[in-house]
Design a protein around this motif. Structure first.
Motif, mmCIF file in Angstrom:
data_model
loop_
_atom_site.group_PDB
_atom_site.id
_atom_site.type_symbol
_atom_site.label_atom_id
_atom_site.label_comp_id
_atom_site.label_asym_id
_atom_site.label_seq_id
_atom_site.Cartn_x
_atom_site.Cartn_y
_atom_site.Cartn_z
ATOM 1 N N PHE A 1 3.324 0.522 3.131
ATOM 2 C CA PHE A 1 3.314 -0.550 4.118
ATOM 3 C C PHE A 1 2.658 -1.783 3.507
ATOM 4 O O PHE A 1 2.011 -1.706 2.447
ATOM 5 C CB PHE A 1 2.563 -0.117 5.384
ATOM 6 N N VAL A 2 2.837 -2.918 4.162
ATOM 7 C CA VAL A 2 2.297 -4.187 3.676
ATOM 8 C C VAL A 2 1.107 -4.602 4.537
ATOM 9 O O VAL A 2 1.153 -4.509 5.768
ATOM 10 C CB VAL A 2 3.379 -5.283 3.705
ATOM 11 N N SER A 3 0.041 -5.037 3.882
ATOM 12 C CA SER A 3 -1.131 -5.546 4.595
ATOM 13 C C SER A 3 -1.376 -6.999 4.195
ATOM 14 O O SER A 3 -0.959 -7.448 3.124
ATOM 15 C CB SER A 3 -2.365 -4.693 4.293
ATOM 16 N N ASP B 1 -5.286 -2.172 2.151
ATOM 17 C CA ASP B 1 -5.882 -1.426 3.262
ATOM 18 C C ASP B 1 -6.564 -0.185 2.687
ATOM 19 O O ASP B 1 -5.901 0.757 2.256
ATOM 20 C CB ASP B 1 -4.799 -1.021 4.263
ATOM 21 N N TYR B 2 -7.883 -0.188 2.682
ATOM 22 C CA TYR B 2 -8.641 0.903 2.055
ATOM 23 C C TYR B 2 -8.843 2.102 2.985
ATOM 24 O O TYR B 2 -9.569 3.031 2.657
ATOM 25 C CB TYR B 2 -9.983 0.379 1.553
ATOM 26 N N GLU B 3 -8.157 2.073 4.147
ATOM 27 C CA GLU B 3 -8.225 3.213 5.059
ATOM 28 C C GLU B 3 -7.327 4.355 4.586
ATOM 29 O O GLU B 3 -7.309 5.424 5.185
ATOM 30 C CB GLU B 3 -7.802 2.792 6.475
ATOM 31 N N PHE B 4 -6.579 4.123 3.526
ATOM 32 C CA PHE B 4 -5.658 5.143 3.012
ATOM 33 C C PHE B 4 -6.080 5.539 1.597
ATOM 34 O O PHE B 4 -5.517 5.048 0.612
ATOM 35 C CB PHE B 4 -4.216 4.615 3.015
ATOM 36 N N ASN C 1 0.841 -1.197 0.000
ATOM 37 C CA ASN C 1 0.000 0.000 0.000
ATOM 38 C C ASN C 1 0.879 1.251 0.000
ATOM 39 O O ASN C 1 1.693 1.438 0.912
ATOM 40 C CB ASN C 1 -0.893 0.037 1.241
ATOM 41 N N LEU C 2 0.719 2.063 -1.005
ATOM 42 C CA LEU C 2 1.460 3.326 -1.064
ATOM 43 C C LEU C 2 0.767 4.358 -0.181
ATOM 44 O O LEU C 2 -0.455 4.515 -0.248
ATOM 45 C CB LEU C 2 1.510 3.824 -2.508
ATOM 46 N N PHE C 3 1.535 5.050 0.670
ATOM 47 C CA PHE C 3 0.939 6.073 1.514
ATOM 48 C C PHE C 3 0.375 7.208 0.654
ATOM 49 O O PHE C 3 0.921 7.531 -0.407
ATOM 50 C CB PHE C 3 1.959 6.639 2.502
ATOM 51 N N SER C 4 -0.682 7.844 1.141
ATOM 52 C CA SER C 4 -1.362 8.899 0.384
ATOM 53 C C SER C 4 -0.477 10.113 0.152
ATOM 54 O O SER C 4 -0.659 10.847 -0.823
ATOM 55 C CB SER C 4 -2.630 9.335 1.124
#
Length: 356
Positions: free
Chosen positions: A77-79, A84-87, A5-8
């Motif tokens: 980060f890795v999920s 992780d759709y929170e980002f 997941n790439l940070f926003s």
């Protein structure tokens, strides 16, 4: 399965030969190879395991190292089991509620500031830059700062020759009384005469050895690059040098920038508001680096400013706008190399034009 997941707050700008990864929270940027860009794109649509399966053992090892680099630099980060759709993705829209955000004035005397004070209020100008070729006294610094009390102006940046009449106790007095002066640049100063004492002041003081000429503006250099969220968003959506900017040259002429040719009135006979109403005044506001020749292929295009006052004068678009590369840029995005821009033989014709 594991998913990357790439940070926003991470912006990836693809150039023709490299990518620039910008952390818009830490305000830093780093260069990487195009291979990393391809990997990130693949990781957007598949798990880490499935992505690696498409490569041989040697390539898998290299790609795994790339993923470690991404994690070590806190680019993502890795999920487990899913993304992780929170980002959600960061909005790249640029919002600026000021009619004009920045005003640049070639400062001859303080009279010009009295003439534009009402315009500063009406246009909600928040940043003022003054460039002076003469010495400015302590009394003038205080008058400049106090003149804009009860206005939307947030900060004032002043460039002035260094002179011995400005002593440390003068700067301390200015620091105690000034509300809007945020930066002072004293040029033609061989050394910092006050050592570390300036750290106690409430504004930033810089001592510059060289003789700063207004004509030296527009130089492209890594040291001027700015990984700053508002500036990056402005560069993505608008012209990073001219959008919502206005200038007054030493003759009082109102321009997009004091170094540009077109004049939209004179402060002695008209107002900034009248200049702004002219359609031609805004014509370069939305010329982004994505539409400028060569710059559109450059990985630095969103952290760099775009000078329209000095260009290579090689490309005019259908709207009769100069979309040539900035003249004072020595970077070649196709080779990923820098050179001294003034020695490039391809720029000599444009240089001759500006000298005349």
């Amino acid at each position: 399965m594991k998913y990357f997941n790439l940070f926003s707050n991470i912006l990836i700008t693809k150039g023709v030969s490299r990518i620039l990864i910008s952390d818009l929270q830490k305000n830093i940027s780093e260069l990487f190879s195009l291979e990393l860009y391809e990997l990130i794109e693949e990781l957007k649509i598949g798990s880490i395991e499935n992505t690696l399966q498409n490569y041989d053992n040697q390539s898998q090892k290299i790609l795994s190292e790339y993923i470690e680099i991404l994690l070590e630099n806190e680019y993502g980060f890795v999920s487990e089991n899913d993304w992780d759709y929170e980002f959600p993705q960061l909005s790249l829209k640029y919002q600026d509620y000021n009619v004009i955000s920045d005003l640049f004035v070639e400062f001859e005397n303080i009279d010009v500031l009295y003439k534009i004070k009402c315009s500063v209020e009406n246009l909600h100008i928040r940043h003022l830059v003054l460039y002076s070729q003469r010495n400015i006294s302590l009394c003038e610094f205080l008058e400049i700062d106090g003149l804009f009390n009860n206005t939307p102006l947030e900060n004032i940046e002043i460039y002035s020759p260094y002179h011995i009449n400005i002593q440390m106790d003068h700067l301390e007095e200015l620091s105690a009384k000034a509300c809007r002066i945020s930066n002072l640049f004293f040029y033609n100063c061989k050394i910092n005469p006050y050592n570390r004492e300036i750290n106690k002041l409430c504004f930033v003081v810089n001592f510059v050895e060289e003789d700063l000429k207004i004509s030296s503006c527009g130089k492209v250099d890594i040291k001027y690059f700015n990984t700053n969220l508002p500036k990056v968003l402005e560069a993505i959506n608008h012209n990073s040098c001219l959008f919502k900017k206005i200038g007054i040259d030493k003759e009082g002429n109102i321009k997009n920038c004091p170094l540009m040719e077109n004049i939209f009135g004179n402060i002695n006979t008209s107002t900034l508001e009248e200049a702004l109403k002219q359609t031609e005044f805004r014509k370069y506001w939305n010329v982004t680096k994505d539409s400028v020749d060569i710059c559109k292929d450059c990985e630095f295009r969103y952290v760099c400013t775009d000078c329209r006052a000095f260009t290579e004068r090689t490309h005019i678009n259908e709207e009769n706008l100069d979309i040539s590369k900035p003249l004072k840029c020595g970077y070649d995005p196709y080779k990923g190399t820098w050179e001294e821009w003034s020695k490039n033989p391809l720029k000599q014709k444009a240089l001759q034009y500006y000298r005349n």
